[in-house]
Design an enzyme around this catalytic site. Structure first.
Site, PDB file in Angstrom:
ATOM      1  N   LYS A   1     -10.850 -32.943  20.073  1.00 11.95           N
ATOM      2  CA  LYS A   1      -9.647 -33.785  20.206  1.00 11.95           C
ATOM      3  C   LYS A   1     -10.010 -35.230  20.543  1.00 11.95           C
ATOM      4  O   LYS A   1      -9.325 -36.161  20.110  1.00 11.95           O
ATOM      5  CB  LYS A   1      -8.702 -33.204  21.256  1.00 11.95           C
ATOM      6  CG  LYS A   1      -8.016 -31.917  20.790  1.00 11.95           C
ATOM      7  CD  LYS A   1      -7.046 -31.402  21.835  1.00 11.95           C
ATOM      8  CE  LYS A   1      -6.458 -30.072  21.406  1.00 11.95           C
ATOM      9  NZ  LYS A   1      -5.514 -29.529  22.384  1.00 11.95           N
TER      10      LYS A   1
ATOM     11  N   ALA B   1      -7.638 -30.648  35.092  1.00 18.26           N
ATOM     12  CA  ALA B   1      -7.598 -32.088  34.811  1.00 18.26           C
ATOM     13  C   ALA B   1      -8.397 -32.394  33.540  1.00 18.26           C
ATOM     14  O   ALA B   1      -8.982 -33.462  33.412  1.00 18.26           O
ATOM     15  CB  ALA B   1      -8.149 -32.872  35.998  1.00 18.26           C
TER      16      ALA B   1
HETATM   17  P1  NDP Z   1     -11.227 -28.898  29.026  1.00 18.16           P
HETATM   18  O1  NDP Z   1     -12.557 -28.285  28.769  1.00 18.16           O
HETATM   19  O2  NDP Z   1     -10.990 -30.320  28.696  1.00 18.16           O
HETATM   20  O3  NDP Z   1     -10.866 -28.723  30.600  1.00 18.16           O
HETATM   21  C1  NDP Z   1     -11.028 -27.487  31.211  1.00 18.16           C
HETATM   22  C2  NDP Z   1     -10.330 -27.509  32.567  1.00 18.16           C
HETATM   23  O4  NDP Z   1     -10.414 -26.203  33.143  1.00 18.16           O
HETATM   24  C3  NDP Z   1     -10.969 -28.453  33.582  1.00 18.16           C
HETATM   25  O5  NDP Z   1     -10.000 -28.919  34.465  1.00 18.16           O
HETATM   26  C4  NDP Z   1     -11.957 -27.501  34.319  1.00 18.16           C
HETATM   27  O6  NDP Z   1     -12.277 -27.925  35.620  1.00 18.16           O
HETATM   28  C5  NDP Z   1     -11.114 -26.259  34.388  1.00 18.16           C
HETATM   29  N1  NDP Z   1     -11.868 -25.019  34.512  1.00 18.16           N
HETATM   30  C6  NDP Z   1     -12.623 -24.419  33.550  1.00 18.16           C
HETATM   31  N2  NDP Z   1     -13.120 -23.249  34.017  1.00 18.16           N
HETATM   32  C7  NDP Z   1     -12.670 -23.123  35.282  1.00 18.16           C
HETATM   33  C8  NDP Z   1     -12.848 -22.130  36.267  1.00 18.16           C
HETATM   34  N3  NDP Z   1     -13.590 -21.042  36.050  1.00 18.16           N
HETATM   35  N4  NDP Z   1     -12.235 -22.296  37.464  1.00 18.16           N
HETATM   36  C9  NDP Z   1     -11.487 -23.395  37.705  1.00 18.16           C
HETATM   37  N5  NDP Z   1     -11.284 -24.370  36.801  1.00 18.16           N
HETATM   38  C10 NDP Z   1     -11.879 -24.234  35.609  1.00 18.16           C
HETATM   39  O7  NDP Z   1     -10.199 -27.939  28.263  1.00 18.16           O
HETATM   40  P2  NDP Z   1      -8.705 -28.301  27.826  1.00 18.16           P
HETATM   41  O8  NDP Z   1      -8.097 -29.078  28.924  1.00 18.16           O
HETATM   42  O9  NDP Z   1      -8.693 -28.868  26.466  1.00 18.16           O
HETATM   43  O10 NDP Z   1      -8.031 -26.860  27.720  1.00 18.16           O
HETATM   44  C11 NDP Z   1      -7.719 -26.091  28.890  1.00 18.16           C
HETATM   45  C12 NDP Z   1      -7.092 -24.785  28.451  1.00 18.16           C
HETATM   46  O11 NDP Z   1      -5.792 -25.015  27.918  1.00 18.16           O
HETATM   47  C13 NDP Z   1      -7.900 -24.104  27.346  1.00 18.16           C
HETATM   48  O12 NDP Z   1      -8.193 -22.798  27.750  1.00 18.16           O
HETATM   49  C14 NDP Z   1      -7.008 -24.103  26.127  1.00 18.16           C
HETATM   50  O13 NDP Z   1      -7.107 -22.896  25.414  1.00 18.16           O
HETATM   51  C15 NDP Z   1      -5.617 -24.253  26.736  1.00 18.16           C
HETATM   52  N6  NDP Z   1      -4.717 -24.980  25.815  1.00 18.16           N
HETATM   53  C16 NDP Z   1      -3.630 -24.315  25.322  1.00 18.16           C
HETATM   54  C17 NDP Z   1      -2.764 -24.937  24.454  1.00 18.16           C
HETATM   55  C18 NDP Z   1      -1.593 -24.184  23.929  1.00 18.16           C
HETATM   56  O14 NDP Z   1      -0.980 -24.634  22.946  1.00 18.16           O
HETATM   57  N7  NDP Z   1      -1.219 -23.073  24.534  1.00 18.16           N
HETATM   58  C19 NDP Z   1      -2.971 -26.330  24.022  1.00 18.16           C
HETATM   59  C20 NDP Z   1      -4.124 -26.961  24.617  1.00 18.16           C
HETATM   60  C21 NDP Z   1      -4.977 -26.285  25.473  1.00 18.16           C
HETATM   61  P3  NDP Z   1     -13.514 -28.933  35.871  1.00 18.16           P
HETATM   62  O15 NDP Z   1     -12.987 -30.313  35.600  1.00 18.16           O
HETATM   63  O16 NDP Z   1     -13.876 -28.704  37.284  1.00 18.16           O
HETATM   64  O17 NDP Z   1     -14.601 -28.528  34.913  1.00 18.16           O
END
Ligand code: NDP
Length: 282
Positions: free
Chosen positions: A77, A139
């Site tokens: 993205k 975030a």
């Molecule tokens: P990113 O990789 O940009 O961000 C991931 C986020 O999840 C960060 O805040 C990260 O924290 C946190 N995180 C990951 N693993 C853990 C964990 N085990 N415990 C706590 N926090 C965790 O991903 P996106 O923001 O792009 O996507 C996030 C989710 O949203 C995805 O799973 C995606 O499938 C879903 N999504 C769904 C959509 C829909 O249409 N339903 C649309 C877009 C996204 P940290 O910063 O500490 O790493």
């Protein structure tokens, strides 16, 4: 599913795709196929697996072969944001693009429909945002993408809590002067304050619960952006701890797809029946 090195577009139809890595799990081809049937549109939509360093090459190839538009998913993205010629204001603010189309001059345009997807799904489930106190967990890119859409709905406050606290703080700082936004540690969240809790982390993908107090869920609406064939662990946690409503992100996915479809085809597909069909096939 094809890979970017062997993109093949069928003739006599308008071609669309979703590019990502991984991509085999994507429900977007199914969703757009149903939208096309429902609205009588002649189009073909496929999933294309793109190697991590090859996004702009794959985008150019898809356009060269006559592709009309694309969806972009993890991890491209941000790359998509840099690759297009023009960005909508909301895509610029989110620094993320999930929908691309080409104009008559061959120039590419990028938008993000994630916020529309989330807001429309909340609305479809009778969840009001006006004057509500919202907790967002996470975030990353998805949260960045939905933040301004939520603020536009007249919410009272949005608190962002993230595993890496500095990213939550950074997000708040990037929104400058909006006093409704704040960052918090997971451990400092106050029970009884939030009306809506949105899990925008990927934790549910790994079956992991976040280190937040169970009492936070009581009487709230809980929404997990992750969707799965069975209840996600966040949805289960919400139900077990007294949430009024607990939803996963399938509705958001279908609603954001509908917003992309509208951009490309100027027709709004009907979403609730599609959510039911996709859910029943899971
Ligand atoms: P990113 O990789 O940009 O961000 C991931 C986020 O999840 C960060 O805040 C990260 O924290 C946190 N995180 C990951 N693993 C853990 C964990 N085990 N415990 C706590 N926090 C965790 O991903 P996106 O923001 O792009 O996507 C996030 C989710 O949203 C995805 O799973 C995606 O499938 C879903 N999504 C769904 C959509 C829909 O249409 N339903 C649309 C877009 C996204 P940290 O910063 O500490 O790493």
């Amino acid at each position: 599913m094809t890979s970017s090195l062997q993109i093949c577009l069928p003739a006599d139809t308008d071609n669309y795709c979703v590019m990502g890595n991984p991509i085999s799990h994507s429900k977007s081809p199914q969703i757009h196929k149903i939208f096309a049937e429902q609205t009588d549109q002649n189009l073909f939509y496929q999933a294309i697996l793109v190697d991590p360093d090859c996004f702009s090459e794959a985008l150019s190839e898809f356009q060269r072969l006559g592709g009309k538009g694309l969806n972009i998913t993890v991890p491209f993205k941000g790359d998509a944001c840099n690759a297009v010629d023009h960005l909508t204001a909301r895509a610029k603010k989110a620094a993320a693009v999930n929908t691309i189309w080409f104009d008559k001059k061959g120039e590419s345009h990028g938008d993000t429909t994630d916020a529309t997807g989330l807001v429309n799904d909340l609305r479809a489930n009778d969840i009001q945002l006006q004057d509500k106190n919202i907790l967002i967990l996470g975030a990353g890119g998805a949260v960045r993408g939905v933040l301004s859409g939520l603020l536009e709905q007249g919410v009272q406050s949005i608190t962002i809590a993230n595993r890496t606290h500095s990213r939550a703080e950074e997000l708040v700082t990037n929104y400058g002067s909006d006093e409704r936004l704040s960052a918090s540690e997971f451990t400092d969240l106050k029970s009884g304050f939030f009306d809506i809790i949105i899990n925008g982390t990927s934790a549910s993908l790994y079956g992991e619960l976040l280190p937040i107090d169970d009492t936070l869920a009581m009487n709230t609406c809980c929404y997990d952006m992750v969707y799965a064939d069975a209840d996600t662990c966040f949805v289960k946690w919400a139900r077990e701890n007294g949430a009024r409503i607990a939803l996963d992100g399938l509705g958001m996915l279908v609603h954001q797809a509908a917003a992309s479809f509208y951009i490309w085809r100027d027709v709004s597909p009907q979403t609730s029946s599609v959510i039911e069909i996709i859910r029943s096939k899971s």
